[in-house]
Design an enzyme around this catalytic site. Sequence first.
Site, PDB file in Angstrom:
ATOM      1  N   VAL A  72       0.840  -1.202   0.000  1.00  0.00           N
ATOM      2  CA  VAL A  72       0.000   0.000   0.000  1.00  0.00           C
ATOM      3  C   VAL A  72       0.875   1.252   0.000  1.00  0.00           C
ATOM      4  O   VAL A  72       0.639   2.196  -0.765  1.00  0.00           O
ATOM      5  CB  VAL A  72      -0.964  -0.026   1.204  1.00  0.00           C
ATOM      6  CG1 VAL A  72      -1.753   1.272   1.286  1.00  0.00           C
ATOM      7  CG2 VAL A  72      -1.905  -1.224   1.080  1.00  0.00           C
ATOM      8  N   ASN A 130       5.265   2.546  13.969  1.00  0.00           N
ATOM      9  CA  ASN A 130       5.461   1.649  12.828  1.00  0.00           C
ATOM     10  C   ASN A 130       6.864   1.826  12.267  1.00  0.00           C
ATOM     11  O   ASN A 130       7.124   2.718  11.472  1.00  0.00           O
ATOM     12  CB  ASN A 130       4.407   1.917  11.751  1.00  0.00           C
ATOM     13  CG  ASN A 130       4.502   0.906  10.618  1.00  0.00           C
ATOM     14  OD1 ASN A 130       5.428   0.104  10.566  1.00  0.00           O
ATOM     15  ND2 ASN A 130       3.536   0.949   9.716  1.00  0.00           N
ATOM     16  N   CYS A 133       7.186  -1.129   8.269  1.00  0.00           N
ATOM     17  CA  CYS A 133       6.490  -1.204   6.980  1.00  0.00           C
ATOM     18  C   CYS A 133       7.500  -1.599   5.896  1.00  0.00           C
ATOM     19  O   CYS A 133       8.501  -0.905   5.699  1.00  0.00           O
ATOM     20  CB  CYS A 133       5.846   0.134   6.634  1.00  0.00           C
ATOM     21  SG  CYS A 133       5.095   0.087   4.992  1.00  0.00           S
ATOM     22  N   ILE A 194       3.753  -9.728  14.563  1.00  0.00           N
ATOM     23  CA  ILE A 194       4.730  -9.264  13.600  1.00  0.00           C
ATOM     24  C   ILE A 194       4.038  -8.423  12.514  1.00  0.00           C
ATOM     25  O   ILE A 194       2.851  -8.617  12.245  1.00  0.00           O
ATOM     26  CB  ILE A 194       5.485 -10.430  12.910  1.00  0.00           C
ATOM     27  CG1 ILE A 194       4.504 -11.402  12.228  1.00  0.00           C
ATOM     28  CG2 ILE A 194       6.352 -11.155  13.898  1.00  0.00           C
ATOM     29  CD1 ILE A 194       5.172 -12.505  11.403  1.00  0.00           C
ATOM     30  N   GLY A 220      -1.558 -13.018   6.733  1.00  0.00           N
ATOM     31  CA  GLY A 220      -2.516 -14.118   6.626  1.00  0.00           C
ATOM     32  C   GLY A 220      -1.981 -15.421   7.184  1.00  0.00           C
ATOM     33  O   GLY A 220      -0.855 -15.483   7.698  1.00  0.00           O
TER      34      GLY A 220
HETATM   35  C1  SIN Z   1       1.441  -0.225   3.907  1.00  0.00           C
HETATM   36  O1  SIN Z   1       0.792   0.824   3.998  1.00  0.00           O
HETATM   37  O2  SIN Z   1       2.228  -0.400   2.974  1.00  0.00           O
HETATM   38  C2  SIN Z   1       1.279  -1.328   4.919  1.00  0.00           C
HETATM   39  C3  SIN Z   1       1.601  -0.872   6.284  1.00  0.00           C
HETATM   40  C4  SIN Z   1       2.640  -1.691   6.967  1.00  0.00           C
HETATM   41  O3  SIN Z   1       2.963  -2.813   6.550  1.00  0.00           O
HETATM   42  O4  SIN Z   1       3.182  -1.236   7.972  1.00  0.00           O
END
Ligand code: SIN
Length: 308
Positions: A72, A130, A133, A194, A220
């Site tokens: 994303v 975070n 990512c 995780i 998943g």
């Molecule tokens: C994303 O926005 O790419 C996913 C967020 C993440 O994995 O921390």
Amino acid sequence: MAKIAVDLPGLRLKNPLLPASGTFGFGDGPIATQVPFAELSGIVLKTCTLDSRRGNPQPQIYQLPDGCLNSVGLTNPEVAAVIDQHLKPLRRKYPALPLIASVGGSSLAEYQAVARQLSDSGCVDALELNISCPNVAAGGLHFGTDPEAVYQLTRAVKAVIDVPLYVKLTPNVTDIRVIAKAAASAGCDGLTLINTLQGLAIDVMRQRPRLGNNVGGLSGPAIKPIALRLVHEVYTVTTLPIIGLGGIETAEDVVAFMLAGASAVGVGSAHFHDPLILPHLAQALPQLLDQMGVADIKNLVGQLRFND
Ligand code: SIN
């Protein structure tokens, strides 16, 4: 009926089930709108940054039989908009619902600024940092795979906030215990693990990656055994509460994560199949605990016994 309420720093949860960051957007995503928030134990919001981000090229998501690959790229409308347009209305509508906001950034100064604004908003009960990512060029794994950077960042963010801080760890490291200890020694209040595992899906006819950003993060059921191992490894080196996640779909999975050492859990990908998975798990958990003869879910934390 078995008790399923749990207490973590800043969070009195009526059950140990939280949505994983990203699953409910900023409380307004396609899944979130189907969920009765008042029934939940809390909400974790999608990661936000100081300035808005448009995210990575499409396609951003590729579904696999036993998992989901996403890239994303931290799409968000910037922290100030998240506070005004999402957090404040959520807090007004659900004054007692624990709200956890997720902090992103490309530099230590950006992480600090985002965290400070979220904490100062008075709308959040805790923050999730975070540093894991896998889908951004800077500010994700760059921080989360280097113990010194994790220490410095955690310390710097802790210094500017008034709410508990949970650091979200990446599995894309050789030894997660080193990273967990760095975050703990910098004074965080809990650990979330995780985040996704880096992966690549290939469209063989086009001879190209399936995702617009080429590689992505796998979540998943496919990653559940890895997540359980890592939760247990981290549990053995810290007394901090752990929010465990990675492929949880059933009440048995929740119990497994708690036996491995989690005090609460996050559920993400399972929402694609059942948007009401959190209320469904909350209903199923006490029945399972009764069958197991467990009076209080807290008694399960870390009770996994390894074979001799
Ligand atoms: C994303 O926005 O790419 C996913 C967020 C993440 O994995 O921390």
